[in-house]
Design a protein around this motif. Structure first.
Motif, PDB file in Angstrom:
ATOM      1  N   ILE A  96      -5.720   8.510  -1.795  1.00 21.61           N
ATOM      2  CA  ILE A  96      -5.675   7.330  -0.924  1.00 21.61           C
ATOM      3  C   ILE A  96      -5.811   7.701   0.549  1.00 21.61           C
ATOM      4  O   ILE A  96      -5.481   6.905   1.429  1.00 21.61           O
ATOM      5  CB  ILE A  96      -4.369   6.536  -1.144  1.00 21.61           C
ATOM      6  CG1 ILE A  96      -3.152   7.399  -0.795  1.00 21.61           C
ATOM      7  CG2 ILE A  96      -4.279   6.033  -2.579  1.00 21.61           C
ATOM      8  CD1 ILE A  96      -1.840   6.614  -0.816  1.00 21.61           C
ATOM      9  N   SER A  97      -6.306   8.872   0.799  1.00 21.01           N
ATOM     10  CA  SER A  97      -6.495   9.296   2.196  1.00 21.01           C
ATOM     11  C   SER A  97      -7.407   8.309   2.917  1.00 21.01           C
ATOM     12  O   SER A  97      -8.503   7.995   2.446  1.00 21.01           O
ATOM     13  CB  SER A  97      -7.122  10.691   2.244  1.00 21.01           C
ATOM     14  OG  SER A  97      -6.300  11.633   1.580  1.00 21.01           O
ATOM     15  N   GLY A  98      -6.962   7.815   4.040  1.00 19.33           N
ATOM     16  CA  GLY A  98      -7.742   6.878   4.826  1.00 19.33           C
ATOM     17  C   GLY A  98      -7.617   5.429   4.382  1.00 19.33           C
ATOM     18  O   GLY A  98      -8.208   4.546   4.993  1.00 19.33           O
ATOM     19  N   TRP A  99      -6.855   5.175   3.322  1.00 19.80           N
ATOM     20  CA  TRP A  99      -6.685   3.792   2.859  1.00 19.80           C
ATOM     21  C   TRP A  99      -5.708   3.038   3.751  1.00 19.80           C
ATOM     22  O   TRP A  99      -4.696   3.596   4.202  1.00 19.80           O
ATOM     23  CB  TRP A  99      -6.135   3.758   1.437  1.00 19.80           C
ATOM     24  CG  TRP A  99      -7.128   4.111   0.378  1.00 19.80           C
ATOM     25  CD1 TRP A  99      -8.326   4.748   0.543  1.00 19.80           C
ATOM     26  CD2 TRP A  99      -6.981   3.866  -1.026  1.00 19.80           C
ATOM     27  NE1 TRP A  99      -8.946   4.920  -0.661  1.00 19.80           N
ATOM     28  CE2 TRP A  99      -8.151   4.387  -1.655  1.00 19.80           C
ATOM     29  CE3 TRP A  99      -6.016   3.286  -1.821  1.00 19.80           C
ATOM     30  CZ2 TRP A  99      -8.343   4.325  -3.038  1.00 19.80           C
ATOM     31  CZ3 TRP A  99      -6.205   3.210  -3.189  1.00 19.80           C
ATOM     32  CH2 TRP A  99      -7.361   3.713  -3.782  1.00 19.80           C
ATOM     33  N   LEU A 104      -4.415  -0.196  -0.475  1.00 22.38           N
ATOM     34  CA  LEU A 104      -3.512   0.392  -1.456  1.00 22.38           C
ATOM     35  C   LEU A 104      -2.960  -0.681  -2.389  1.00 22.38           C
ATOM     36  O   LEU A 104      -2.959  -0.527  -3.619  1.00 22.38           O
ATOM     37  CB  LEU A 104      -2.374   1.120  -0.740  1.00 22.38           C
ATOM     38  CG  LEU A 104      -1.281   1.728  -1.619  1.00 22.38           C
ATOM     39  CD1 LEU A 104      -1.867   2.751  -2.585  1.00 22.38           C
ATOM     40  CD2 LEU A 104      -0.189   2.372  -0.751  1.00 22.38           C
ATOM     41  N   ARG A 105      -2.513  -1.791  -1.812  1.00 18.36           N
ATOM     42  CA  ARG A 105      -1.938  -2.864  -2.615  1.00 18.36           C
ATOM     43  C   ARG A 105      -2.974  -3.457  -3.569  1.00 18.36           C
ATOM     44  O   ARG A 105      -2.672  -3.760  -4.728  1.00 18.36           O
ATOM     45  CB  ARG A 105      -1.359  -3.952  -1.718  1.00 18.36           C
ATOM     46  CG  ARG A 105      -0.107  -3.502  -0.988  1.00 18.36           C
ATOM     47  CD  ARG A 105       0.606  -4.653  -0.293  1.00 18.36           C
ATOM     48  NE  ARG A 105       1.882  -4.190   0.228  1.00 18.36           N
ATOM     49  CZ  ARG A 105       2.984  -4.047  -0.494  1.00 18.36           C
ATOM     50  NH1 ARG A 105       2.961  -4.369  -1.790  1.00 18.36           N
ATOM     51  NH2 ARG A 105       4.097  -3.613   0.033  1.00 18.36           N
ATOM     52  N   GLU A 106      -4.186  -3.619  -3.092  1.00 16.90           N
ATOM     53  CA  GLU A 106      -5.243  -4.181  -3.925  1.00 16.90           C
ATOM     54  C   GLU A 106      -5.541  -3.273  -5.116  1.00 16.90           C
ATOM     55  O   GLU A 106      -5.685  -3.743  -6.252  1.00 16.90           O
ATOM     56  CB  GLU A 106      -6.508  -4.378  -3.088  1.00 16.90           C
ATOM     57  CG  GLU A 106      -7.675  -4.959  -3.868  1.00 16.90           C
ATOM     58  CD  GLU A 106      -8.928  -5.070  -3.019  1.00 16.90           C
ATOM     59  OE1 GLU A 106     -10.002  -5.279  -3.611  1.00 16.90           O
ATOM     60  OE2 GLU A 106      -8.839  -4.923  -1.781  1.00 16.90           O
ATOM     61  N   LYS A 107      -5.605  -1.951  -4.883  1.00 12.22           N
ATOM     62  CA  LYS A 107      -5.949  -1.014  -5.950  1.00 12.22           C
ATOM     63  C   LYS A 107      -4.797  -0.851  -6.946  1.00 12.22           C
ATOM     64  O   LYS A 107      -5.031  -0.715  -8.162  1.00 12.22           O
ATOM     65  CB  LYS A 107      -6.313   0.345  -5.358  1.00 12.22           C
ATOM     66  CG  LYS A 107      -7.545   0.312  -4.449  1.00 12.22           C
ATOM     67  CD  LYS A 107      -8.790  -0.125  -5.199  1.00 12.22           C
ATOM     68  CE  LYS A 107     -10.021  -0.046  -4.300  1.00 12.22           C
ATOM     69  NZ  LYS A 107     -11.244  -0.542  -4.987  1.00 12.22           N
ATOM     70  N   VAL A 108      -3.556  -0.872  -6.464  1.00  8.89           N
ATOM     71  CA  VAL A 108      -2.407  -0.771  -7.370  1.00  8.89           C
ATOM     72  C   VAL A 108      -2.357  -1.994  -8.282  1.00  8.89           C
ATOM     73  O   VAL A 108      -2.143  -1.891  -9.495  1.00  8.89           O
ATOM     74  CB  VAL A 108      -1.086  -0.620  -6.588  1.00  8.89           C
ATOM     75  CG1 VAL A 108       0.116  -0.746  -7.515  1.00  8.89           C
ATOM     76  CG2 VAL A 108      -1.042   0.733  -5.881  1.00  8.89           C
ATOM     77  N   ALA A 109      -2.573  -3.176  -7.694  1.00  4.63           N
ATOM     78  CA  ALA A 109      -2.562  -4.410  -8.488  1.00  4.63           C
ATOM     79  C   ALA A 109      -3.683  -4.392  -9.529  1.00  4.63           C
ATOM     80  O   ALA A 109      -3.494  -4.817 -10.677  1.00  4.63           O
ATOM     81  CB  ALA A 109      -2.699  -5.622  -7.575  1.00  4.63           C
ATOM     82  N   GLN A 134       2.341  12.614   2.472  1.00  8.54           N
ATOM     83  CA  GLN A 134       3.498  11.751   2.716  1.00  8.54           C
ATOM     84  C   GLN A 134       3.492  10.466   1.893  1.00  8.54           C
ATOM     85  O   GLN A 134       4.540   9.914   1.609  1.00  8.54           O
ATOM     86  CB  GLN A 134       3.567  11.388   4.206  1.00  8.54           C
ATOM     87  CG  GLN A 134       3.660  12.584   5.136  1.00  8.54           C
ATOM     88  CD  GLN A 134       4.954  13.347   4.947  1.00  8.54           C
ATOM     89  OE1 GLN A 134       5.998  12.752   4.698  1.00  8.54           O
ATOM     90  NE2 GLN A 134       4.887  14.662   5.073  1.00  8.54           N
ATOM     91  N   ARG A 135       2.319   9.989   1.550  1.00  7.44           N
ATOM     92  CA  ARG A 135       2.235   8.688   0.881  1.00  7.44           C
ATOM     93  C   ARG A 135       2.016   8.878  -0.616  1.00  7.44           C
ATOM     94  O   ARG A 135       1.008   9.440  -1.043  1.00  7.44           O
ATOM     95  CB  ARG A 135       1.092   7.846   1.465  1.00  7.44           C
ATOM     96  CG  ARG A 135       1.250   7.507   2.927  1.00  7.44           C
ATOM     97  CD  ARG A 135      -0.012   6.820   3.446  1.00  7.44           C
ATOM     98  NE  ARG A 135      -0.161   5.456   2.921  1.00  7.44           N
ATOM     99  CZ  ARG A 135      -1.305   4.780   2.937  1.00  7.44           C
ATOM    100  NH1 ARG A 135      -2.412   5.345   3.401  1.00  7.44           N
ATOM    101  NH2 ARG A 135      -1.356   3.538   2.479  1.00  7.44           N
TER     102      ARG A 135
END
Length: 586
Positions: A96-99, A104-109, A134-135
């Motif tokens: 998710i570098s640069g996301w 992030l929320r869209e892809k997790v959903a 970190q993320r």
């Protein structure tokens, strides 16, 4: 990258439980729906050893047979589930570098909604969204047919223990769980075929005799013919001081706290629907046999609660009645809900779930787990899990569902509630008002539990003022020198083609109504109507009533109302006393 290892041989095959059969059929109808996906999405705040996490998850898969299960339908229609001896973990690591946070929320959903193939599996997958530094967001998604909420509690506890042990190189248990889901299926089948099954069935048949199978609460939109499973949710907390007062009341009355929450929910549904006899679903863990307490699988089973509201009961009396009914029903909770629907032989109504359309679910988070916030989807909170994996809720919405309304209550470090609802029936603002009314009821119960159910407060002060004051400020200045029929004639001149009157399948415009009233007025004048002449009007509530009223006024007379539903003796008395010169009737 995803694992592509081949699963080893099938170690066991056996039939489905009643609950699994129901879910399998629903999946066939809606194979792409995520309504029966159980997901846990968490942020991991501490430094993460991805290899250790992956190993800890594989250990879970190795220990719990349900997570290695697939399903098939034979040529004769027999449904079977097959357990693999070994199944590689479905683990995908996404960079998710640069996301952005929105990305992030869209892809997790989207990952959560990805369909499962029940025949091929796997039915548990892990997606790790990470930038390597970190993320980190971990998404665990499992199909409900092999999993439930209590399974998630057990697995999350094991995951932490496995990860911590891996990090410290401590020994961890890799042995298969002591009991397996096939034991439950065998026990359920034997129970249903024996005297206990017949006893449970007889109880539910008598309990539900004559009960209404539809609970109609007001909706914002017309009910569609088919259930879409498109949903929404609203999370809200209950104030600690309110919970303490309700706990004291529960202790005094010898009931559990959740029974007061359930009773308030029933009162809310009664007040909203106006129905005196209502059926609701109460979700049980389905693990009455202690040996299945920590078994991973689909055990959850709703039981049906029936509440009949008598006229003018006080809350404490209703609470006592509910306690007795709930206690009795829980003694028969082993009878599967799908079997209950099957044996009830009810006429199914399109757009409605059979038998019950609303649910209540209460779960108490183990004090040692501190997981309550992780299970409130849509809610983000502080880190709650340690040692090992330090997690906090990512706030993934899992709103899909087929029930009109579900109230979930979770007691952990804090007390949380969530309303889940069908979005094709309700707007979010409506559910927010509903949640407010529920809390107003709880405050009213805490303040005075001896009040009648009809007197318990639903509205807050602002809503009460709006209803009693603002909506009744209808004063309008009218010309002082004009009669009602003169004002009507002026309106008919302004808007002749507007609809003035609707009755069943008929309607009249202002011009049509005015024309018919004029014709009647001329007829009445010919019969002697005029000033100081009383004209009796005895008609049903219909268009004729409005035509008659306007016609009498236009003729200059005064009308005497005569309700055709009054007893004959009363009508005779009114006519004798008023002495109308003319009588208009059907």
């Amino acid at each position: 990258m995803a694992d592509i290892e081949t699963p080893s041989f099938i170690a066991r095959s056996f039939p489905l439980s009643y609950g699994q059969k129901s879910l399998w059929l629903m999946h066939q109808a809606l194979p792409n729906s995520s309504a029966y996906h159980i997901a846990l999405a968490v942020r991991i705040r501490a430094p993460l050893n991805i290899a250790s996490l992956r190993g800890a998850l594989q250990t879970l898969l190795n220990r719990h047979a349900a997570l290695r299960t697939v399903f098939s339908a034979g040529p004769d229609g027999e449904l079977l589930q097959h357990v693999y001896a070994y199944r590689p973990l479905s683990f995908e690591q996404i960079d998710i570098s640069g996301w952005s946070e929105a990305d992030l929320r869209e892809k997790v959903a989207a990952a959560h909604r990805r369909p499962f193939d029940l025949a091929a599996g796997p039915l548990m997958r892990a997606d790790l969204f990470t930038d390597g530094c970190q993320r980190h967001v971990l998404l665990l998604t499992v199909h409900h047919i092999v999993f439930d909420g209590q399974s998630m509690f057990a697995l999350l506890t094991e995951l932490q223990q496995n990860y911590a042990a891996s990090e410290s190189e401590d020994a961890i248990s890799r042995r298969p769980a002591k009991h397996m889901y096939h034991e439950f299926v065998e026990w359920q089948s034997g129970m249903l075929g024996g005297p206990d099954g017949r006893r449970h069935q007889d109880y539910w048949r008598a309990k539900l005799e004559g009960a209404p199978h539809i609970l109609d609460i007001p909706t914002d939109h017309p009910r569609p013919a088919h259930i879409s499973a498109r949903g929404g949710s609203l999370v809200f907390g209950l104030a600690p001081e309110l919970i303490e007062r309700l706990k004291l009341l529960a202790k005094k009355e010898g009931v559990h706290l959740y029974e007061i929450l359930l009773a308030a929910y029933h009162v809310l549904l009664h007040r909203y629907s106006g129905q005196r006899d209502i059926l609701t679903g109460f979700l049980t863990a389905g693990r009455t046999q202690l040996r299945f307490a920590k078994v991973c699988g689909f055990f959850t089973n709703p039981i049906v609660l029936r509440n009949v509201f008598s006229s003018g009961p006080a809350f404490l009396g209703f609470l006592k009645e509910q306690h007795g009914s709930l206690t009795e029903s829980l003694e028969h909770q082993d009878f599967p809900f799908p079997a209950l629907v099957e044996h009830a032989r009810i006429n199914r109504v399109s757009g409605y779930m059979p038998l019950v359309q609303v649910l209540f679910n209460f779960f108490k988070v183990p004090r040692t787990a501190r997981f309550d916030e992780l299970f409130l989807t849509g809610h983000e909170g502080e880190a709650v899990c340690s040692p090992g994996l330090e997690m906090e809720s990512f706030g993934l919405n899992q709103d899909e569902g087929e029930f009109d309304l579900v109230l979930e209550a979770a007691e952990g470090r804090r007390f949380w509630c969530r309303f889940k609802y069908r979005a094709d029936l309700f707007e979010h603002d409506t559910i927010a008002r509903l949640a407010g009314h529920y809390q107003n009821l709880l405050h009213g119960i805490a303040a005075d539990p001896d009040r009648k159910l009809s007197d318990l407060p639903l509205l807050n002060e602002a809503e009460r003022r709006q209803m009693l004051v603002a909506w009744n400020e209808t004063a309008v200045e009218y010309p002082r020198d004009a009669c009602v029929h003169h004002l009507f004639e002026a309106q008919a001149a302004r808007t002749p083609d507007a609809i003035a009157l609707v009755s069943e399948d008929r309607q009249l415009t202002y011009a049509q109504l005015n024309c018919q009233a004029n014709a009647l007025a001329h007829y009445l004048r010919q019969r002697g109507a005029g000033p100081d002449v009383l004209v009796g009007l005895c008609v049903e509530r219909s268009m004729n009533m409005m035509i008659g009223l306007l016609g009498i006024l236009k003729a200059g007379g005064a009308y005497v109302p005569l309700d055709p539903h009054f007893p004959k003796a009363r009508l005779d008395l009114i006519v004798e006393d008023a002495q109308p010169k003319i009588l208009l009737t059907e």
